[in-house]
Design a protein around this motif. Structure first.
Motif, PDB file in Angstrom:
ATOM      1  N   ARG A  69     -15.847 -24.643  68.352  1.00  8.13           N
ATOM      2  CA  ARG A  69     -15.746 -24.620  69.805  1.00  8.13           C
ATOM      3  C   ARG A  69     -15.032 -25.910  70.188  1.00  8.13           C
ATOM      4  N   PRO A  70     -14.485 -26.005  71.376  1.00  8.94           N
ATOM      5  CA  PRO A  70     -13.752 -27.230  71.731  1.00  8.94           C
ATOM      6  C   PRO A  70     -14.588 -28.485  71.472  1.00  8.94           C
ATOM      7  N   GLY A  71     -14.051 -29.355  70.640  1.00 17.95           N
ATOM      8  CA  GLY A  71     -14.717 -30.615  70.352  1.00 17.95           C
ATOM      9  C   GLY A  71     -15.677 -30.556  69.184  1.00 17.95           C
ATOM     10  N   ILE A  72     -15.791 -29.424  68.507  1.00 16.72           N
ATOM     11  CA  ILE A  72     -16.756 -29.286  67.410  1.00 16.72           C
ATOM     12  C   ILE A  72     -16.022 -28.972  66.111  1.00 16.72           C
ATOM     13  N   THR A  73     -16.131 -29.899  65.165  1.00 15.46           N
ATOM     14  CA  THR A  73     -15.552 -29.735  63.836  1.00 15.46           C
ATOM     15  C   THR A  73     -16.495 -28.905  62.970  1.00 15.46           C
ATOM     16  N   LYS A  74     -15.906 -28.053  62.138  1.00 13.25           N
ATOM     17  CA  LYS A  74     -16.727 -27.157  61.315  1.00 13.25           C
ATOM     18  C   LYS A  74     -16.329 -27.273  59.846  1.00 13.25           C
ATOM     19  N   TYR A  75     -17.355 -27.350  58.999  1.00  7.76           N
ATOM     20  CA  TYR A  75     -17.171 -27.327  57.549  1.00  7.76           C
ATOM     21  C   TYR A  75     -17.992 -26.194  56.964  1.00  7.76           C
ATOM     22  N   LYS A  76     -17.454 -25.603  55.884  1.00 10.25           N
ATOM     23  CA  LYS A  76     -18.225 -24.657  55.087  1.00 10.25           C
ATOM     24  C   LYS A  76     -18.528 -25.292  53.740  1.00 10.25           C
ATOM     25  N   LEU A  77     -19.815 -25.306  53.401  1.00 13.50           N
ATOM     26  CA  LEU A  77     -20.279 -25.922  52.168  1.00 13.50           C
ATOM     27  C   LEU A  77     -20.756 -24.817  51.231  1.00 13.50           C
ATOM     28  N   TYR A  78     -20.011 -24.589  50.168  1.00 15.78           N
ATOM     29  CA  TYR A  78     -20.372 -23.573  49.184  1.00 15.78           C
ATOM     30  C   TYR A  78     -21.054 -24.273  48.015  1.00 15.78           C
ATOM     31  N   LEU A  79     -22.280 -23.879  47.723  1.00 19.23           N
ATOM     32  CA  LEU A  79     -23.059 -24.554  46.688  1.00 19.23           C
ATOM     33  C   LEU A  79     -23.052 -23.761  45.384  1.00 19.23           C
ATOM     34  N   GLU A  80     -23.399 -24.437  44.315  1.00 19.08           N
ATOM     35  CA  GLU A  80     -23.384 -23.824  42.994  1.00 19.08           C
ATOM     36  C   GLU A  80     -24.434 -22.724  42.825  1.00 19.08           C
ATOM     37  N   ASP A  81     -25.426 -22.692  43.695  1.00 17.94           N
ATOM     38  CA  ASP A  81     -26.417 -21.618  43.597  1.00 17.94           C
ATOM     39  C   ASP A  81     -25.987 -20.360  44.346  1.00 17.94           C
ATOM     40  N   GLY A  82     -24.750 -20.350  44.852  1.00 18.81           N
ATOM     41  CA  GLY A  82     -24.224 -19.179  45.527  1.00 18.81           C
ATOM     42  C   GLY A  82     -24.493 -19.126  47.012  1.00 18.81           C
ATOM     43  N   THR A  83     -25.170 -20.122  47.552  1.00 20.67           N
ATOM     44  CA  THR A  83     -25.458 -20.125  48.986  1.00 20.67           C
ATOM     45  C   THR A  83     -24.332 -20.794  49.762  1.00 20.67           C
ATOM     46  N   THR A  84     -24.250 -20.427  51.027  1.00 18.25           N
ATOM     47  CA  THR A  84     -23.248 -21.001  51.926  1.00 18.25           C
ATOM     48  C   THR A  84     -23.945 -21.677  53.084  1.00 18.25           C
ATOM     49  N   TRP A  85     -23.567 -22.896  53.326  1.00 17.40           N
ATOM     50  CA  TRP A  85     -24.111 -23.658  54.440  1.00 17.40           C
ATOM     51  C   TRP A  85     -22.961 -24.045  55.370  1.00 17.40           C
ATOM     52  N   LEU A  86     -23.270 -24.075  56.645  1.00 18.65           N
ATOM     53  CA  LEU A  86     -22.289 -24.455  57.651  1.00 18.65           C
ATOM     54  C   LEU A  86     -22.675 -25.805  58.243  1.00 18.65           C
ATOM     55  N   LEU A  87     -21.665 -26.642  58.449  1.00 19.61           N
ATOM     56  CA  LEU A  87     -21.903 -27.949  59.060  1.00 19.61           C
ATOM     57  C   LEU A  87     -21.014 -28.067  60.291  1.00 19.61           C
ATOM     58  N   TYR A  88     -21.628 -28.433  61.396  1.00 18.14           N
ATOM     59  CA  TYR A  88     -20.913 -28.605  62.659  1.00 18.14           C
ATOM     60  C   TYR A  88     -21.099 -30.052  63.115  1.00 18.14           C
ATOM     61  N   ALA A  89     -20.062 -30.626  63.688  1.00 21.06           N
ATOM     62  CA  ALA A  89     -20.157 -32.004  64.173  1.00 21.06           C
ATOM     63  C   ALA A  89     -19.375 -32.148  65.471  1.00 21.06           C
ATOM     64  N   HIS A  90     -20.019 -32.727  66.462  1.00 17.26           N
ATOM     65  CA  HIS A  90     -19.275 -33.105  67.665  1.00 17.26           C
ATOM     66  C   HIS A  90     -19.515 -34.589  67.939  1.00 17.26           C
ATOM     67  N   HIS A  91     -18.431 -35.270  68.269  1.00 12.12           N
ATOM     68  CA  HIS A  91     -18.521 -36.720  68.460  1.00 12.12           C
ATOM     69  C   HIS A  91     -18.571 -37.030  69.949  1.00 12.12           C
ATOM     70  N   THR A  92     -19.353 -38.056  70.275  1.00 17.95           N
ATOM     71  CA  THR A  92     -19.491 -38.477  71.672  1.00 17.95           C
ATOM     72  C   THR A  92     -18.566 -39.642  72.001  1.00 17.95           C
ATOM     73  N   LYS A  93     -18.140 -40.349  70.967  1.00 19.64           N
ATOM     74  CA  LYS A  93     -17.099 -41.369  71.120  1.00 19.64           C
ATOM     75  C   LYS A  93     -16.545 -41.658  69.728  1.00 19.64           C
ATOM     76  N   GLY A  94     -15.471 -42.399  69.673  1.00 16.67           N
ATOM     77  CA  GLY A  94     -14.860 -42.672  68.386  1.00 16.67           C
ATOM     78  C   GLY A  94     -14.154 -41.460  67.823  1.00 16.67           C
ATOM     79  N   ASP A  95     -14.072 -41.398  66.492  1.00 17.52           N
ATOM     80  CA  ASP A  95     -13.315 -40.346  65.825  1.00 17.52           C
ATOM     81  C   ASP A  95     -14.202 -39.152  65.468  1.00 17.52           C
ATOM     82  N   PRO A  96     -13.588 -37.955  65.353  1.00 16.71           N
ATOM     83  CA  PRO A  96     -14.333 -36.792  64.861  1.00 16.71           C
ATOM     84  C   PRO A  96     -14.801 -37.033  63.424  1.00 16.71           C
TER      85      PRO A  96
END
Length: 711
Positions: free
Chosen positions: A189-216
């Motif tokens: 979404r605007p201002g929200i960085t997204k990562y997909k984390l694929y683990l060795e056990d076959g699971t998928t995790w999502l990571l979202y980050a939004h910054h309030t100041k400074g760099d993403p």
């Protein structure tokens, strides 16, 4: 009829009665707690301030724990775990009657994702504040006196595990190891960085980050266990597990997170409702929250909430499948509050029953006359609040039956006067181990552990174990006395209300006790486990004594004129009647617990992370099943449905097996039989030469006879 909020306003705001002493110390230190008393003692997050502070906290569907560099990731941050059904471990020991596994447990210590920071290390300190009935904020600091490095707002049911950074450099670690880490080319979404984390056990995790100041947030992969930000980060990082279909749901709900829950409710005739209004924070507060609902929520949602359920599902540890709901509030409806249940036997189809045949009445009256010769003062003079409460309740139900069912007012009145004397010993705080209000945590506890240094004295009452069991018996006894003599209430109201406030205070305006210490409005039942660290989370061994405390609150509210208290008791009972068949009491149609486990019929001990078909005191079927039966009171058939009781009887006690039970458990089992076979129960209790050893110390033969005769 209470359409206004039944949770608004305190029961009282004054100090406990003058007979209750006070002290400022407690055997359990308040590790890292940056909050004033009263502090919650029996809630899901207590492991963060108990023991070495590394035991898990169960959020459902996730669990989290401070890794403390002791897990496979080597992290000093917060580890996040989620267990699927195929990871569940069943004990090799089986139930000798049914052949089903005695227990199942979920693995602990799995660090799928860890949120940490470069600033954390061997001096890391874990502190906590904002401790409420539904939430906590856990703060990781570089040192005990240092500034906050990462803050984790924890609320049960959260779809994301959320971390708030204020300039620290994030480390995203894993004990499972990364297979791949990808950054989405497009913002979630605007201002929200997204990562997909694929683990060795076959699971998928999502990571979202939004910054309030400074760099993403810009992560660099250091190795297969570590992704590190390029620099300091100001803002929020959120992590969620994707079961395979949740990507878009998480995308539209990221950026905000729950910080607490505001509970409200109403009662209108037999219809009760309760609402979770989620408090939230984050980037854009117009974004709707995603929260996971347990099975008993799902079946009680009103139409508006049900429409906001998604098809995103995650396994919980012991509560079946949780479903994500995209809504800022949930409303649950209980259409059949037990408003008609009073002091006499009750059946769902017939209501209250006080008339029994003259023949039975004559027979039972003879028994009652014999029971009333017992020494009430001696039997209630116990070193344990639990056993004293059971004894008081035994005589209360006996005297009530004599008055309300047998109609012998003179005999009842004589017994009532002695019961008042016995109760007065406790109201004056002159029992063997007096109670004390301790202000370190904020509650009324036994002085037993203070006196002898033994944490397990009186089942750990000093450590806040089992308060709703112990004090529920006292509240019930007081309700009976008040029912039979309303003039007694005024002088004893503050004392009895003290017990209600300790276990079921509805309002933060009461500065002496935490809100709803025992009953967990998210889980739909209470937790009995107090201030003792445990790797498997909170637990409870007696669903029936849990329901007893709700019934006692309902009846004390009724006789004392507190209609909101009465309504809350009714609502708790209705929620328990819904949740217990899912989590504690299993018929063959149960679809929440593992199919190979429901043959046990009862949970035994229900933990947050495991279910063990056992007790803390014995392995016999009558003990494991029976601790979920006692005490038998008018609300029992409402909680323990006829089909369940009959299945349980046929599984463990039919074909003469009940006759081989030794001691008071035999009486408990036969009294329970009255729910589906009252004639069989009555025949047992009216047996010529009935052996008194078949009665538990908290049981009255007169009451069992009246109960089964009425049914």
């Amino acid at each position: 009829m209470l359409s206004s909020n039944i949770f608004s306003g305190p029961i009282a705001t004054d100090a406990p009665p003058a007979s209750i002493g006070s002290r400022k110390d407690h055997p359990v230190p308040r590790l890292g707690i940056a909050a004033a008393a009263p502090i919650q003692t029996n809630k899901f997050y207590a492991n963060f301030f108990l023991g070495n502070q590394t035991a898990p906290t169960y959020l459902h569907p996730y669990s989290v724990f401070w890794a403390g560099a002791k897990d496979t990731s080597g992290s000093w941050g917060m580890a996040i775990s989620h267990i699927d059904a195929n990871q569940r471990v069943y004990g090799s020991e089986t139930n000798p009657v049914t052949g089903t596994p005695r227990y199942y447990i979920n693995p602990v210590g799995i660090s799928s994702i860890c949120i940490s920071a470069k600033e954390l290390g061997s001096t890391t300190a874990v502190t906590s504040d904002a401790l409420t009935a539904f939430s906590a904020r856990i703060i990781l600091r570089a040192s005990l006196q240092g500034a906050s490095v990462i803050e984790f707002p924890l609320v049960q049911g959260s779809a994301f595990v959320t971390a708030v950074f204020n300039g620290a450099c994030p480390l995203i670690q894993t004990g499972i190891f990364y297979k791949t880490v990808t950054r989405s080319t497009k913002e979630a979404r605007p201002g929200i960085t997204k990562y997909k984390l694929y683990l060795e056990d076959g699971t998928t995790w999502l990571l979202y980050a939004h910054h309030t100041k400074g760099d993403p947030l810009d992560l660099q992969i250091i190795n297969n266990g570590l992704a590190q930000a390029k620099g300091p980060f100001y803002g929020v990082i959120q992590v969620a597990k994707d079961p395979g279909n949740a990507d878009s749901m998480y995308d539209r709900t990221c950026g905000v997170y729950a910080t607490d829950v505001e509970l409200s409710g109403s009662a209108h005739g037999e219809k009760g409702t309760y609402t979770f209004n989620f408090k939230k924070a984050g980037m854009n507060l117009t974004t709707t929250l995603a929260m996971f609902a347990l099975p008993h929520h799902q079946t009680s949602f009103d139409d508006q909430t049900r429409d906001k359920m998604t098809d995103v599902k995650l396994q919980t540890t012991t509560k079946g499948i949780a479903i994500a709901v995209v809504a800022d509030s949930w409303t649950m409806v209980e259409p059949s509050l037990p408003v008609s249940i009073g002091f006499v036997p009750w059946l769902p189809e017939a209501g209250s029953i006080s008339n029994i045949s003259s023949t039975n009445k004559t027979f039972i009256h003879n028994i009652a006359q014999q029971e009333m010769k017992q020494d009430i003062l001696a039997q209630t003079d116990q070193p344990s609040m639990y056993f004293a409460g059971k004894a008081l309740a035994k005589f209360a139900v006996l005297i009530m039956a004599i008055h309300d069912i047998l109609g012998d007012n003179n005999l009842a009145q004589a017994g009532l006067e002695r019961l008042k004397q016995a109760f007065a010993r406790f109201a004056e705080n002159k029992q063997q181990y007096p109670l004390v209000y301790e202000s370190a945590w904020g509650g009324v506890v036994s002085t037993a552990s203070y006196a002898n240094g033994n944490a397990s004295s009186d089942f750990g009452n000093t450590y806040y174990n089992d308060h709703h069991f112990h004090y529920g018996y006292f509240i019930y006894c007081a309700a009976v006395i008040g029912h039979l003599d309303p003039s007694w209430i005024a002088a004893n109201k503050a004392y009895v209300n003290m017990f209600v406030r300790d276990i079921a205070n509805p309002s933060p305006q009461d500065k002496f006790f935490p809100v709803s210490r025992s009953f967990d409005w998210y889980h739909g039942h209470s937790w009995a486990h107090g201030l003792i660290e445990t790797g498997d989370g909170k637990d409870q061994e007696s669903s029936s004594e849990d329901s007893m405390h709700a019934y006692a609150i309902k009846m004390w509210g009724n006789v004392s004129g507190d209609k909101k208290m009465e309504a809350r008791g009714n609502l708790m009972l209705a929620i328990q009647a819904r949740s217990f068949p899912m989590y504690y009491l299993y018929t063959k149609t149960n679809n929440v617990q593992p199919p190979n486990f429901i043959g046990n019929k009862v949970a035994g001990i229900l933990f947050e992370n495991k279910i063990d078909h056992l007790t803390y005191f014995g392995p016999q079927p009558e003990e494991i099943e029976g601790i979920h039966m006692l005490p038998l009171l008018p609300h029992t058939p409402y909680i323990r449905a006829r089909d369940f009781v009959e299945e349980e009887w046929n599984t463990y006690f039919a074909n003469g097996r009940a006759e081989n039970i030794v001691g008071g458990w035999r009486g408990i089992v036969y009294a329970n039989r009255a729910t589906f076979d009252p004639k069989g129960a009555y025949a047992f209790f009216s047996t010529p030469g009935f052996d008194p050893s078949w009665l538990d110390g908290g049981a009255s033969l007169t009451w069992y006879l009246c109960y089964s005769a009425g049914m």
